[in-house]
Design an enzyme around this catalytic site. Structure first.
Site, short mmCIF file in Angstrom:
data_model
loop_
_atom_site.label_atom_id
_atom_site.label_comp_id
_atom_site.label_asym_id
_atom_site.label_seq_id
_atom_site.Cartn_x
_atom_site.Cartn_y
_atom_site.Cartn_z
N MET D 1 28.23 -0.38 58.27
CA MET D 1 27.18 0.45 58.87
C MET D 1 26.19 -0.46 59.54
SD MET D 1 25.95 4.03 57.25
CE MET D 1 24.90 3.65 55.95
N PRO D 2 25.53 -0.05 60.60
CA PRO D 2 25.52 1.22 61.28
C PRO D 2 26.70 1.46 62.21
CG PRO D 2 24.07 -0.28 62.40
CD PRO D 2 24.58 -0.99 61.19
N ILE D 3 27.01 2.74 62.41
CA ILE D 3 28.02 3.15 63.37
C ILE D 3 27.30 3.83 64.53
CG2 ILE D 3 30.10 4.51 63.73
CD1 ILE D 3 30.38 2.36 61.48
N GLN E 7 24.73 6.40 62.91
CA GLN E 7 24.87 6.71 61.48
C GLN E 7 24.43 5.46 60.73
OE1 GLN E 7 29.04 7.80 62.49
NE2 GLN E 7 28.77 9.57 61.13
#
Lengths: 62, 62, 62, 62, 62, 62
Positions: D1-3, E7
């Site tokens: 993460m992050p995406i 995200q």
């Protein structure tokens, strides 16, 4: 805002897509009072071998 | 519901995708008790020039 | 990659979510040969007043 | 993460996409202290007949 | 357009988020020549019990 | 299918959301001939500190 992403089957005519985005934009104006210019809509196509339901690719269900 | 969207590399065979959606649907049945017909899965392909990691397009990393 | 986003109802126990992500990750290993560390899963909750089917909020359907 | 998932128009050159993903990854390092290897970016193209604004397909607006 | 959905883990300060969206918007201006007003960014938080990697909820990995 | 995900600001009343999902579902019936039961809609809220435009968090723009 709002941003609307539609996951759908391919094959819709341009006229069908034109009517769909018109009506969805009207839905926001009527329900939220949103200005049409604020509504962005994405139509994302998934062919029958790239979406599934009930554990099977859609191509295997028809 | 549930709706499952998978972002993946292209090039998977139909058999691989068939097995994947079967097993993911079984995962919901086992873990959540969800009926298979309620599980919808989308497989979304991104080629090597349209996804990146570590600041580089994947095509520049291989 | 792959990245998996699940849109689901809230209220699942931690144990249910643990089993779900375990089985989904196994699905990728078995079907695609993907290493577990490459699989990222997001669980996104939508309460009954924020998802709809058949033209009605889910809270109005039960 | 992050995406990071980007919904965009098609037609960007490889050089433009290379610079974009480089700078977005740097943004996470600078703002969040995120390691570049933790940042995954997806570039998702929508042609003019598959995205809309102001109630019209983009192809009908130009 | 473009629309950017991130995200991420929760807990970022307002200053961190301000810097992130500033730099991501600059990335589009520099790489694509996009006007800042055309760039919309969404920051979507997933707590440790709602995202997973390697078959485990993040809360079980730390 | 189709699945519709709306990214929006919070604060809409239940009545507003009820009307929105009703009209969006009708849009699919009219434009695509889709059965209402096949249309699933998700309403995803982003507060002013978690979405941005023009390089600024929305909370910094008002």
């Amino acid at each position: 805002m709002p941003i609307v992403t539609v996951q759908q089957s391919p094959g819709r005519t341009k006229e069908q897509r034109e009517l769909l985005v018109k009506r969805i934009t009207e839905a926001f104006s009527e329900a939220y009072g949103t200005s049409p210019e604020a509504v962005t809509i994405f139509l994302q196509n998934f062919d029958d071998e790239h979406w599934a339901k009930g554990g099977k690719l859609h191509s295997d269900r028809s």
